[in-house]
Design a protein around this motif. Sequence first.
Motif, PDB file in Angstrom:
ATOM      1  N   PRO A 144       0.804  -1.225   0.000  1.00 38.35           N
ATOM      2  CA  PRO A 144       0.000   0.000   0.000  1.00 38.35           C
ATOM      3  C   PRO A 144       0.832   1.269   0.000  1.00 38.35           C
ATOM      4  O   PRO A 144       0.497   2.232  -0.691  1.00 38.35           O
ATOM      5  N   ALA A 145       1.931   1.280   0.741  1.00 34.02           N
ATOM      6  CA  ALA A 145       2.803   2.456   0.761  1.00 34.02           C
ATOM      7  C   ALA A 145       3.443   2.663  -0.615  1.00 34.02           C
ATOM      8  O   ALA A 145       3.579   3.811  -1.074  1.00 34.02           O
ATOM      9  N   LEU A 146       3.822   1.593  -1.269  1.00 34.13           N
ATOM     10  CA  LEU A 146       4.411   1.711  -2.607  1.00 34.13           C
ATOM     11  C   LEU A 146       3.379   2.263  -3.594  1.00 34.13           C
ATOM     12  O   LEU A 146       3.710   3.101  -4.442  1.00 34.13           O
ATOM     13  N   ILE A 147       2.150   1.825  -3.482  1.00 35.45           N
ATOM     14  CA  ILE A 147       1.091   2.305  -4.363  1.00 35.45           C
ATOM     15  C   ILE A 147       0.830   3.784  -4.126  1.00 35.45           C
ATOM     16  O   ILE A 147       0.748   4.581  -5.075  1.00 35.45           O
ATOM     17  N   GLU A 148       0.747   4.180  -2.856  1.00 33.64           N
ATOM     18  CA  GLU A 148       0.522   5.582  -2.538  1.00 33.64           C
ATOM     19  C   GLU A 148       1.671   6.456  -3.053  1.00 33.64           C
ATOM     20  O   GLU A 148       1.436   7.530  -3.606  1.00 33.64           O
ATOM     21  N   ALA A 149       2.899   5.988  -2.910  1.00 38.20           N
ATOM     22  CA  ALA A 149       4.061   6.748  -3.398  1.00 38.20           C
ATOM     23  C   ALA A 149       4.007   6.885  -4.914  1.00 38.20           C
ATOM     24  O   ALA A 149       4.305   7.952  -5.464  1.00 38.20           O
ATOM     25  N   ALA A 150       3.601   5.824  -5.606  1.00 38.38           N
ATOM     26  CA  ALA A 150       3.512   5.888  -7.062  1.00 38.38           C
ATOM     27  C   ALA A 150       2.423   6.852  -7.503  1.00 38.38           C
ATOM     28  O   ALA A 150       2.585   7.582  -8.489  1.00 38.38           O
TER      29      ALA A 150
END
Length: 135
Positions: free
Chosen positions: A126-132
């Motif tokens: 989820p953090a990777l998705i939000e950063a993207a």
Amino acid sequence: YTTFMEAVPTPWRTATKLGVVPLVEGDDGVLRLRGSRVTFDSVIAAFFDGATPEEIVQRYPTLGLADTYLVVGFYLQNRAELDDYLARRRHDATTVRERAERNLLRKIMNGEDYVTPPTIEDPAVPALIEAAIRS
């Protein structure tokens, strides 16, 4: 390989170029529905799985219902040519998957480190998705 545009009959090639059929061929040779990242393959696979155009639009909310009907109709009227395209896409996907599996097996056999790709269950995803999304 012939490109999609070389494979379809002239009237459909013209209709696609004029925007009547909402398909766009990318530089990679992959057909996508205009205005989305959804591939032609995905729409037709869903159709073969028994999904109606309405259900396909529910599955892929970036698609319009009219465009989805047009693409399914386009496929049904040009099945022979488009089945060749779909067979090539399946072959290409199989080739990529087999190459990745061979590379992973080679790393394991040589004792090399390898990173297992994250899955949606991975707490970091989820953090990777939000950063993207933010970038």
